[in-house]
Design a protein around this motif. Sequence first.
Motif, PDB file in Angstrom:
ATOM      1  N   ALA A   8       0.803  -1.102   0.086  1.00 26.74           N
ATOM      2  CA  ALA A   8      -0.038  -0.144  -0.002  1.00 26.74           C
ATOM      3  C   ALA A   8       0.870   1.206  -0.036  1.00 26.74           C
ATOM      4  N   SER A   9       2.122   1.259   0.459  1.00 19.51           N
ATOM      5  CA  SER A   9       3.042   2.222   0.381  1.00 19.51           C
ATOM      6  C   SER A   9       3.508   2.870  -0.637  1.00 19.51           C
ATOM      7  N   TRP A  10       3.377   2.102  -1.792  1.00 20.03           N
ATOM      8  CA  TRP A  10       3.766   2.609  -3.025  1.00 20.03           C
ATOM      9  C   TRP A  10       2.706   3.516  -3.536  1.00 20.03           C
ATOM     10  N   TRP A  11       1.324   3.634  -3.226  1.00 14.57           N
ATOM     11  CA  TRP A  11       0.463   4.234  -4.257  1.00 14.57           C
ATOM     12  C   TRP A  11      -0.335   5.369  -3.455  1.00 14.57           C
ATOM     13  N   GLY A  12      -0.147   5.931  -2.310  1.00  9.29           N
ATOM     14  CA  GLY A  12      -0.745   7.001  -1.933  1.00  9.29           C
ATOM     15  C   GLY A  12      -2.001   7.282  -2.320  1.00  9.29           C
ATOM     16  N   GLU A  13      -2.491   8.341  -2.582  1.00  9.36           N
ATOM     17  CA  GLU A  13      -3.984   8.640  -2.924  1.00  9.36           C
ATOM     18  C   GLU A  13      -4.542   7.520  -4.143  1.00  9.36           C
ATOM     19  N   TYR A  14      -3.645   7.034  -4.836  1.00  8.54           N
ATOM     20  CA  TYR A  14      -3.974   6.142  -5.916  1.00  8.54           C
ATOM     21  C   TYR A  14      -4.447   4.761  -5.423  1.00  8.54           C
ATOM     22  N   LEU A  15      -4.125   4.381  -4.359  1.00  9.40           N
ATOM     23  CA  LEU A  15      -4.249   2.999  -3.543  1.00  9.40           C
ATOM     24  C   LEU A  15      -5.945   2.396  -3.985  1.00  9.40           C
ATOM     25  N   PRO A  16      -6.929   3.243  -3.880  1.00 11.78           N
ATOM     26  CA  PRO A  16      -7.992   2.703  -4.278  1.00 11.78           C
ATOM     27  C   PRO A  16      -8.262   1.997  -5.764  1.00 11.78           C
ATOM     28  N   GLY A  17      -7.726   2.803  -6.408  1.00 17.93           N
ATOM     29  CA  GLY A  17      -7.716   2.450  -7.940  1.00 17.93           C
ATOM     30  C   GLY A  17      -6.740   1.338  -8.242  1.00 17.93           C
ATOM     31  N   ILE A  18      -5.675   1.319  -7.741  1.00 19.71           N
ATOM     32  CA  ILE A  18      -4.662   0.193  -7.808  1.00 19.71           C
ATOM     33  C   ILE A  18      -5.349  -1.029  -7.447  1.00 19.71           C
ATOM     34  N   ARG A  19      -5.774  -0.981  -6.158  1.00 20.39           N
ATOM     35  CA  ARG A  19      -6.316  -2.206  -5.528  1.00 20.39           C
ATOM     36  C   ARG A  19      -7.453  -2.649  -6.364  1.00 20.39           C
ATOM     37  N   HIS A  20      -8.645  -1.905  -6.797  1.00 19.52           N
ATOM     38  CA  HIS A  20      -9.399  -2.292  -7.698  1.00 19.52           C
ATOM     39  C   HIS A  20      -8.787  -2.875  -8.948  1.00 19.52           C
ATOM     40  N   TRP A  21      -7.717  -2.456  -9.669  1.00 18.76           N
ATOM     41  CA  TRP A  21      -7.377  -3.132 -10.793  1.00 18.76           C
ATOM     42  C   TRP A  21      -6.544  -4.420 -10.528  1.00 18.76           C
ATOM     43  N   GLU A  22      -5.965  -4.485  -9.471  1.00 17.34           N
ATOM     44  CA  GLU A  22      -5.200  -5.752  -8.996  1.00 17.34           C
ATOM     45  C   GLU A  22      -6.392  -6.755  -8.578  1.00 17.34           C
ATOM     46  N   ASP A  23      -7.517  -6.415  -8.089  1.00 13.65           N
ATOM     47  CA  ASP A  23      -8.659  -7.306  -7.969  1.00 13.65           C
ATOM     48  C   ASP A  23      -9.302  -7.905  -9.541  1.00 13.65           C
ATOM     49  N   VAL A  24      -9.184  -6.904 -10.316  1.00  9.81           N
ATOM     50  CA  VAL A  24      -9.775  -7.368 -11.642  1.00  9.81           C
ATOM     51  C   VAL A  24      -8.629  -8.150 -12.467  1.00  9.81           C
ATOM     52  N   THR A  25      -7.571  -7.702 -12.442  1.00  9.22           N
ATOM     53  CA  THR A  25      -6.724  -8.584 -13.176  1.00  9.22           C
ATOM     54  C   THR A  25      -5.970  -9.907 -12.124  1.00  9.22           C
ATOM     55  N   GLY A  26      -6.648 -10.001 -11.167  1.00  8.91           N
ATOM     56  CA  GLY A  26      -5.961 -11.117 -10.406  1.00  8.91           C
ATOM     57  C   GLY A  26      -4.561 -11.218 -10.071  1.00  8.91           C
ATOM     58  N   ARG A  27      -3.892 -10.026 -10.108  1.00  6.26           N
ATOM     59  CA  ARG A  27      -2.530 -10.080  -9.763  1.00  6.26           C
ATOM     60  C   ARG A  27      -1.915  -8.651  -9.228  1.00  6.26           C
ATOM     61  N   ALA A  28      -0.821  -8.884  -8.369  1.00  3.54           N
ATOM     62  CA  ALA A  28      -0.517  -7.601  -7.920  1.00  3.54           C
ATOM     63  C   ALA A  28       0.179  -6.708  -8.800  1.00  3.54           C
ATOM     64  N   ALA A  29       0.225  -5.557  -8.537  1.00  6.44           N
ATOM     65  CA  ALA A  29       0.727  -4.532  -9.450  1.00  6.44           C
ATOM     66  C   ALA A  29       2.216  -4.587  -9.211  1.00  6.44           C
ATOM     67  N   PRO A  30       2.921  -4.552 -10.305  1.00  5.23           N
ATOM     68  CA  PRO A  30       4.423  -4.413 -10.221  1.00  5.23           C
ATOM     69  C   PRO A  30       4.923  -3.280  -9.685  1.00  5.23           C
ATOM     70  N   PRO A  31       6.281  -3.025  -9.469  1.00  7.81           N
ATOM     71  CA  PRO A  31       6.740  -1.605  -8.955  1.00  7.81           C
ATOM     72  C   PRO A  31       6.378  -0.752 -10.025  1.00  7.81           C
ATOM     73  N   PRO A  32       6.042   0.268  -9.915  1.00  8.05           N
ATOM     74  CA  PRO A  32       5.787   1.412 -10.962  1.00  8.05           C
ATOM     75  C   PRO A  32       7.058   1.892 -11.435  1.00  8.05           C
TER      76      PRO A  32
END
Length: 100
Positions: free
Chosen positions: A13-37
């Motif tokens: 969660a520490s990677w994303w700041g205010e973008y965390l909700p969107g990142i979490r949503h896309w991780e759930d949709v894709t079924g995989r964790a976001a790689p380092p940006p």
Amino acid sequence: MPEPAVDGLHSPASWWGEYLPGIRHWEDVTGRAAPPPTKIGLQGSPRVSARWVEWLMGLPRGYVTDVPGLTRGQQLQILGNGVVPQQARAAFAALLDLEV
């Protein structure tokens, strides 16, 4: 180097700041964790990661980034000229609804 994915499905969660909700949503949709940006570049400063762009576009892991012989710049160019599959599907569906 950023810390690895925590549980396989979610990145730290520490990677994303205010973008965390969107990142979490896309991780759930894709079924995989976001790689380092970002990755540290040759000059020591952070640069956007092609693997992250690939993930953002909803492409399978390695679809572009595992193609042998491509530089990071070439990978980003290919991704930048590419199509987000979900967006293309929506566009085709809309066109078919119009019976154009």
